[in-house]
Design a protein around this motif. Sequence first.
Motif, PDB file in Angstrom:
ATOM      1  N   THR A 253       1.453   4.791   0.955  1.00 33.76           N
ATOM      2  CA  THR A 253       0.822   5.756   1.868  1.00 33.76           C
ATOM      3  C   THR A 253       1.702   6.983   1.953  1.00 33.76           C
ATOM      4  O   THR A 253       2.807   7.012   1.402  1.00 33.76           O
ATOM      5  CB  THR A 253       0.657   5.173   3.291  1.00 33.76           C
TER       6      THR A 253
ATOM      7  N   SER B 129       2.426  -5.027   3.260  1.00 34.37           N
ATOM      8  CA  SER B 129       1.614  -5.834   4.164  1.00 34.37           C
ATOM      9  C   SER B 129       1.792  -7.327   3.881  1.00 34.37           C
ATOM     10  O   SER B 129       1.806  -8.138   4.795  1.00 34.37           O
ATOM     11  CB  SER B 129       0.135  -5.467   4.014  1.00 34.37           C
TER      12      SER B 129
ATOM     13  N   PHE C 146       0.839  -1.208   0.000  1.00 31.54           N
ATOM     14  CA  PHE C 146       0.000   0.000   0.000  1.00 31.54           C
ATOM     15  C   PHE C 146       0.864   1.244   0.000  1.00 31.54           C
ATOM     16  O   PHE C 146       1.602   1.484   0.962  1.00 31.54           O
ATOM     17  CB  PHE C 146      -0.890   0.043   1.245  1.00 31.54           C
TER      18      PHE C 146
ATOM     19  N   ARG D  41      -5.984   1.379  -3.660  1.00 28.47           N
ATOM     20  CA  ARG D  41      -4.634   1.897  -3.851  1.00 28.47           C
ATOM     21  C   ARG D  41      -3.586   0.792  -3.904  1.00 28.47           C
ATOM     22  O   ARG D  41      -2.443   1.032  -4.240  1.00 28.47           O
ATOM     23  CB  ARG D  41      -4.281   2.822  -2.674  1.00 28.47           C
TER      24      ARG D  41
ATOM     25  N   GLU E 168     -10.116 -14.853  12.008  1.00 31.54           N
ATOM     26  CA  GLU E 168     -10.286 -14.779  13.460  1.00 31.54           C
ATOM     27  C   GLU E 168     -11.747 -14.939  13.865  1.00 31.54           C
ATOM     28  O   GLU E 168     -12.348 -14.029  14.441  1.00 31.54           O
ATOM     29  CB  GLU E 168      -9.724 -13.464  13.998  1.00 31.54           C
TER      30      GLU E 168
ATOM     31  N   SER F 253      -0.621  -9.704  15.601  1.00 30.79           N
ATOM     32  CA  SER F 253      -1.395  -8.625  15.008  1.00 30.79           C
ATOM     33  C   SER F 253      -0.504  -7.814  14.057  1.00 30.79           C
ATOM     34  O   SER F 253       0.640  -7.516  14.374  1.00 30.79           O
ATOM     35  CB  SER F 253      -1.903  -7.728  16.136  1.00 30.79           C
ATOM     36  N   GLY F 254      -1.048  -7.474  12.903  1.00 28.29           N
ATOM     37  CA  GLY F 254      -0.293  -6.649  11.971  1.00 28.29           C
ATOM     38  C   GLY F 254       0.647  -7.420  11.077  1.00 28.29           C
ATOM     39  O   GLY F 254       1.422  -6.819  10.339  1.00 28.29           O
ATOM     40  N   SER F 255       0.594  -8.727  11.115  1.00 29.40           N
ATOM     41  CA  SER F 255       1.531  -9.483  10.298  1.00 29.40           C
ATOM     42  C   SER F 255       1.034  -9.648   8.860  1.00 29.40           C
ATOM     43  O   SER F 255       1.750 -10.165   8.026  1.00 29.40           O
ATOM     44  CB  SER F 255       1.805 -10.850  10.936  1.00 29.40           C
ATOM     45  N   GLY F 256      -0.173  -9.217   8.587  1.00 24.71           N
ATOM     46  CA  GLY F 256      -0.651  -9.247   7.211  1.00 24.71           C
ATOM     47  C   GLY F 256      -1.652 -10.348   6.916  1.00 24.71           C
ATOM     48  O   GLY F 256      -1.961 -10.618   5.761  1.00 24.71           O
ATOM     49  N   LYS F 257      -2.211 -10.940   7.933  1.00 29.19           N
ATOM     50  CA  LYS F 257      -3.126 -12.066   7.734  1.00 29.19           C
ATOM     51  C   LYS F 257      -4.406 -11.622   7.036  1.00 29.19           C
ATOM     52  O   LYS F 257      -4.832 -12.227   6.051  1.00 29.19           O
ATOM     53  CB  LYS F 257      -3.478 -12.692   9.096  1.00 29.19           C
ATOM     54  N   SER F 258      -5.010 -10.564   7.566  1.00 29.03           N
ATOM     55  CA  SER F 258      -6.269 -10.120   6.973  1.00 29.03           C
ATOM     56  C   SER F 258      -6.054  -9.602   5.559  1.00 29.03           C
ATOM     57  O   SER F 258      -6.859  -9.858   4.665  1.00 29.03           O
ATOM     58  CB  SER F 258      -6.896  -9.023   7.829  1.00 29.03           C
ATOM     59  N   VAL F 259      -4.966  -8.874   5.372  1.00 25.00           N
ATOM     60  CA  VAL F 259      -4.691  -8.357   4.033  1.00 25.00           C
ATOM     61  C   VAL F 259      -4.581  -9.520   3.056  1.00 25.00           C
ATOM     62  O   VAL F 259      -5.086  -9.461   1.938  1.00 25.00           O
ATOM     63  CB  VAL F 259      -3.424  -7.481   4.037  1.00 25.00           C
TER      64      VAL F 259
ATOM     65  N   LEU G 247       5.663  -2.202   8.953  1.00 26.31           N
ATOM     66  CA  LEU G 247       5.716  -2.822   7.634  1.00 26.31           C
ATOM     67  C   LEU G 247       6.220  -1.838   6.572  1.00 26.31           C
ATOM     68  O   LEU G 247       6.299  -2.167   5.406  1.00 26.31           O
ATOM     69  CB  LEU G 247       4.347  -3.372   7.261  1.00 26.31           C
TER      70      LEU G 247
ATOM     71  N   HIS H  92      -4.397 -15.390  15.561  1.00 23.65           N
ATOM     72  CA  HIS H  92      -3.094 -15.189  16.183  1.00 23.65           C
ATOM     73  C   HIS H  92      -2.934 -16.157  17.345  1.00 23.65           C
ATOM     74  O   HIS H  92      -1.992 -16.108  18.092  1.00 23.65           O
ATOM     75  CB  HIS H  92      -2.932 -13.739  16.641  1.00 23.65           C
TER      76      HIS H  92
HETATM   77  N1  LIG Z   1      -5.684  -0.365   3.078  1.00 30.05           N
HETATM   78  C1  LIG Z   1      -4.510  -0.336   3.747  1.00 30.05           C
HETATM   79  N2  LIG Z   1      -3.676   0.710   3.561  1.00 30.05           N
HETATM   80  C2  LIG Z   1      -2.501   0.781   4.229  1.00 30.05           C
HETATM   81  N3  LIG Z   1      -2.073  -0.127   5.094  1.00 30.05           N
HETATM   82  C3  LIG Z   1      -2.859  -1.198   5.327  1.00 30.05           C
HETATM   83  C4  LIG Z   1      -4.123  -1.329   4.665  1.00 30.05           C
HETATM   84  N4  LIG Z   1      -4.690  -2.497   5.090  1.00 30.05           N
HETATM   85  C5  LIG Z   1      -3.795  -3.049   5.970  1.00 30.05           C
HETATM   86  N5  LIG Z   1      -2.727  -2.256   6.107  1.00 30.05           N
HETATM   87  C6  LIG Z   1      -1.559  -2.542   6.955  1.00 30.05           C
HETATM   88  O1  LIG Z   1      -1.114  -3.814   6.686  1.00 30.05           O
HETATM   89  C7  LIG Z   1      -0.650  -4.415   7.879  1.00 30.05           C
HETATM   90  C8  LIG Z   1      -1.284  -5.748   8.013  1.00 30.05           C
HETATM   91  O2  LIG Z   1      -2.620  -5.637   8.385  1.00 30.05           O
HETATM   92  P1  LIG Z   1      -3.579  -6.835   8.655  1.00 30.05           P
HETATM   93  O3  LIG Z   1      -4.927  -6.277   8.902  1.00 30.05           O
HETATM   94  O4  LIG Z   1      -3.449  -7.808   7.538  1.00 30.05           O
HETATM   95  O5  LIG Z   1      -3.011  -7.455   9.973  1.00 30.05           O
HETATM   96  P2  LIG Z   1      -3.526  -8.748  10.708  1.00 30.05           P
HETATM   97  O6  LIG Z   1      -2.435  -9.696  10.616  1.00 30.05           O
HETATM   98  O7  LIG Z   1      -4.838  -9.132  10.184  1.00 30.05           O
HETATM   99  O8  LIG Z   1      -3.621  -8.217  12.193  1.00 30.05           O
HETATM  100  P3  LIG Z   1      -4.800  -8.447  13.259  1.00 30.05           P
HETATM  101  O9  LIG Z   1      -4.450  -9.703  13.968  1.00 30.05           O
HETATM  102  O10 LIG Z   1      -4.691  -7.262  14.129  1.00 30.05           O
HETATM  103  O11 LIG Z   1      -6.091  -8.536  12.490  1.00 30.05           O
HETATM  104  C9  LIG Z   1      -0.987  -3.499   9.021  1.00 30.05           C
HETATM  105  O12 LIG Z   1       0.173  -2.814   9.432  1.00 30.05           O
HETATM  106  C10 LIG Z   1      -1.947  -2.518   8.417  1.00 30.05           C
HETATM  107  O13 LIG Z   1      -1.727  -1.230   8.966  1.00 30.05           O
END
Ligand SMILES: Nc1ncnc2c1ncn2[C@@H]1O[C@H](COP(=O)(O)OP(=O)(O)OP(=O)(O)O)[C@@H](O)[C@H]1O
Lengths: 586, 337, 341
Positions: free
Chosen positions: C15, C22, C13, C61, C179, C42-48, C278, C212
């Motif tokens: 920014t 991510s 992404f 973007r 999750e 948290s924040g490791s990129g799983k949801s992305v 990240l 997680h």
């Molecule tokens: N649309 C976006 N634009 C910029 N950064 C993003 C965007 N979506 C996610 N991120 C960043 O990507 C990183 C990974 O986010 P993600 O949501 O995948 O984490 P996660 O592993 O799911 O964490 P959690 O356990 O908290 O859900 C985070 O640092 C987040 O800030």
Amino acid sequence: MRRKTALAGAATAALVLVLSACGGGGGTQQPADSSSGGAAQPAFNAGLNEVYNPSTKKGGTLKAAHSADWDSLDPGDTYYGYSFNFGRLYWRTLTMYKPGPGPEGNTVIPDLAEGLGEPSDGGKTWTYKLKSGLKFEDGTEITAKDVAYAVGRSWDKKTFPHGPSYLNELLDWPKDFKGVYEDPDADYSSAVEATDDSTVVFHLKEPFASMDYVVQMPMTAPVPKDKDTGAKYKEKVVSSGPYKFETNEIGKGFTLVRNDQWDPATDPNRPALPDRIEVQVNVNADDLDNQLIAGDIQLDIVGTGLQAAALGKVLPDPALKARTDNPTIPRLWYVSVIPDTPPLDNVECRKAVMWAADRVANQTAYGGELAGGEIATNVLPPPIVGQEKFDLYATPGNKGDVNKAKQALAACGQPNGFSTTMTYRSDRPREKALAEAMEQALAKVGIKLTLKGFPGSSYFSDYAGNVNYVKKNGIGLAAHGWGSDWPDGYGFMQAIVDSRTIRDAGNYNLSVKNDEVDKLIDQASAELDDAARAKLWVDVDKKVMEDASILPVVWAKSLLMRGKGLTNVAYNEGQSMFDYILLGVE
Amino acid sequence: MFTYIIKRVIGAFAMLIVISMVTFGIFYVVPQWAGASPEAMASRYVGRAATPETVHLVAERLGFNDPVIVQYGRFVKGLVAGAEYDYGAGVEQCPAPCFGYSFISGQPVWPDLLDRLPVTFSLAIGAAVLWVVGGVSVGVISALRRGSFFDRLSMGTALAGVSLPIFFTGMISLVVFSYALGWTPPGGAYTDFSVNPAQWAYSLLLPWITLAFLFAATYARLTRAGMLETMGEDYIRTARAKGLHEREVVVKHGLRAALTPILTLFGIDFGLLIGGAILTETTYTLPGLGQFAILAIRNQDMPQVMGVVLVAAMFVVVASLIVDLLYAVVDPRVRLS
Amino acid sequence: MSFLDVKDLKIHFPTDDGLVKSVDGLSFSVERGRTLGIVGESGSGKSVTSLGVLGLHKGGRARISGEIWLDGEELNGATAEHVRGLRGKKMAMIFQDPLSSMHPYYSVGHQIIEAYRIHNDVSKQVARKHAVDMLGRVGIPEPGRRVDSYPHEFSGGMRQRAMIAMALSCDPELLIADEPTTALDVTVQAQILDLMRDLQSEFNSALIIITHDLGVVAELSNDILVMYAGRCVEYGSTDDIFYRPEHPYTWGLLGSMPRLDREPTERLMPIKGSPPSLINVPQGCAFHPRCPFGERTEGKAETAAPALTETEGGHLVRCHMSRDERRTLWENEIKPALETS
Ligand SMILES: Nc1ncnc2c1ncn2[C@@H]1O[C@H](COP(=O)(O)OP(=O)(O)OP(=O)(O)O)[C@@H](O)[C@H]1O
Ligand code: SF4
Ligand SMILES: [Mg+2]
């Protein structure tokens, strides 16, 4: 003597008619090429001394607008110059101002009456003879009874609080008179009566000379008794003039159409050119000017001139300025110098104010020469019959004289000056500017002013015209303005300099409380000789100036715009605006 | 729900009573404190240079000599039971609700108000349609294209829209579109809907646009902010994950939620407008309640002031009641309480 | 080729602060009827990652590269409209917080009906019957009545069941649960996990569970992918990860696993420090600032990025330490410590 002046007037009028080929006046012939108007070249003040764009063409719709609303369309209940002027389209009175431009506009000629009033009993009785062939819009004949009834009903101030009360004051009403509504059978012939179908006789308490001026006011416009609905009559006025109401929505507007019962043969003064007259009321004042400039409307009924916003646009633009007339009107803007408030109870202190004032700065406050007016040196404005210009407090360049002011202060026992309060109407920017100019000028001689603004609508009822308020709050100066009801001394002066008119609240005479002035007023009112009477009013003027209770500021001028496509436009001195009964459209 | 409505209606009534007393008080009590006599008050309603007798008669006729509480009682009685009006040549019945007769023109106030209501309503409804559709769509597009040229341009315009006063934009638009270009009719050219609907719309076009411009600006900014917030909500992501078309995601899921606060604002704005779009009506000379209010205040015409204030207050109160009820319809979470 | 095959997926992404990497080169695959667990802080990129698979970053973007093969079809290069058509039907997702993930203004039934009718051309009545069915199948009592309830009228567990019903309404072949139990209390968690297991075997779909919390995936997954800073650091069968973990980060996760015999907050071997930004992922091994064994790799950890290498039978690890060193450490130090605690 009066007859002589009238003759002279008629001669001048004839001359003007020839020069200007005016549509008004006694049936004159028109040059063929201008019969439909439209050939005229617009020029500044072109409608001031002659008829602009003369025409005899009938037809079309005249669109007019009013930035506020009538006090009332009822001839017995209205008191505005524009209303007197415009009303003549649907009413006729015993006498009227001579229509058309030039100084003759100040003279009175017969309208319903065959001739001017015949005074008898030393001016205590006035008799008017009606023409024949006069009819109301429904075809019934207008008789002297209808005129007498109109005057009788107008007496009832409970029902008609707006109209002038000259006839209430002047005529010899029965002691127990309650008005025509509370007591329908009352006999008020001691005041006014129809001695036969064509004769109206007025009986006055005191001799009074200006009766012809008074009866040109709409209280003498005939009202048919069986159609009279009191306070509701204004919704459906029965016409005696060339136009009648087609629609009338109070607060919004109305439309006039031709009254086919009006006989031009009885009325040489009204050319009655348009077929329709549409009037809109409560139009935003600035928008009204814009519409007038653009041609969407042709007449600003109020007739006091353009608003400040439009002035800024019109004056610098030669093409627009050429569409305007800039007459001096019978109106004085002034400052009341109130003798109840110490140390202004001493005439020398009042004189100090006269000497210290900067007349040029005051004029500037009113918008300068064109938009404001001519610097005034005395009370009576120039358009008043017999007016004389004099100056008891002349100063170099009209900018005030510090030395003379200080001498006056010393004579008053206040060598270091004093403090007092000046009021003005806060919704009038020009009065505010005037107050500020006065504050500056008087400060130079040590007179300290505190300025207080009040809403215009309650200025006379609650503040400057309220005796208690003035006394309690030590008001020394008050911004003020006055326009004439008719262009003679009485019409202009009586309400503002006669100390006997003063009451608790709602006063217009704020400062002139002088026995000698009152005595002169009585003398002038009773004088039947025109010239002598005019001279007496000049004496009143001089007395007031000696009394130093009025500080004149400007003799007002208005900047009137001639509407696009309007024909037969002429400024009339009697109306102090365009003569509305002459107007036509191309 | 029913008891809730009843309670609100009673509250609204109480409010109207308080408003009427305050208005009455400002009108009558304040001048008295300032030392005005009944005559001084009456002298506002006579012609110039009226004699003391005239002023006295008028004070008597308008009832200024009675204590304020009696005058107020008379006003309330007129509202509830009607009143009589003596017009000289006879007596007229003024049925309830009788707001009395104008001190200036002697016209009954209530029919005048009713007469002017359609004008204000026409103005408000047209402008509302324009500003809601315009403001909301601009807001949505701006939110979806945040930072784009469109976004910056429209938000800049919106800022201008909020900060420019109506009498300025109104006068400029009249001068340009009506007088210079001749596209729109001049000020004061109102035609009633029942007379000619096309002419009605044409005559109101400029006021609608001017008024809508002012409001659209606020609505665009609010919609944009709301959309930015809701489009970031989890349920939007869910909607997309379901495979919904983007249009549906934006309109059905995003906009629906973003519009809730706008609904509240709209209710109040619309209520206020029906009570009188004062500046617009004055600028364009539209014979509506707003113009009526200005004239009434300028003329210190007490019965008219009371009438228009109460009617305006009633519209605001009713509008906010409707908004509250609608809120429950829109947001099921509100329904529980 | 597997049913789902993700190859070298990168989601970045741009920014104002810089490029957020991510997801940075992630590969994995899942078969029908199999379950993959993705684990990471948290924040490791799983949801992305999961949103990326569903194509929900398209048109935004995000800069996406790599390949996503679903049932023999590449999705990253496909049009947004095509992927939308697959969403909800072929692949569906269950979200973390069921309250915020359901629209507050629409009834639960409405939202399920909506999901169903996008992909199935049926009348509202039919869809409604289906919604009631689905609610019944996920264990909602009186589904015929509750179908008209609003999300806020449901308990947390019921909401999650409703979410599952919604996701399953079109029989998706790939189900991603991000999750799914985090917002729920322990007993409800267990019920939901049971439900998911049952439904998966019933529908025979490919399932990805993101969490997680290693405990959640222990029973459910066949394979586990451990993610750190947008990359895979260890991948293997569930047994590999639980009984033969070789990456120091996985050890840390195991050490911080909540267990019934311990207070949840108490950690035996907490991972010190916090996850990296990240935007500025540490040079070399991304984990090195927090790794207790970093010095054992003679400074390589700070400079060179370790590659993801196979140790044995599909078990992949990204660490500079040698296989033996890792195994010795696990057997001698880590495992005993975990067991005695
Ligand atoms: N649309 C976006 N634009 C910029 N950064 C993003 C965007 N979506 C996610 N991120 C960043 O990507 C990183 C990974 O986010 P993600 O949501 O995948 O984490 P996660 O592993 O799911 O964490 P959690 O356990 O908290 O859900 C985070 O640092 C987040 O800030
Ligand atoms: S490479 Fe070095 S720092 Fe990275 S995990 Fe392995 S031991 Fe730790
Ligand atoms: Mg997440």
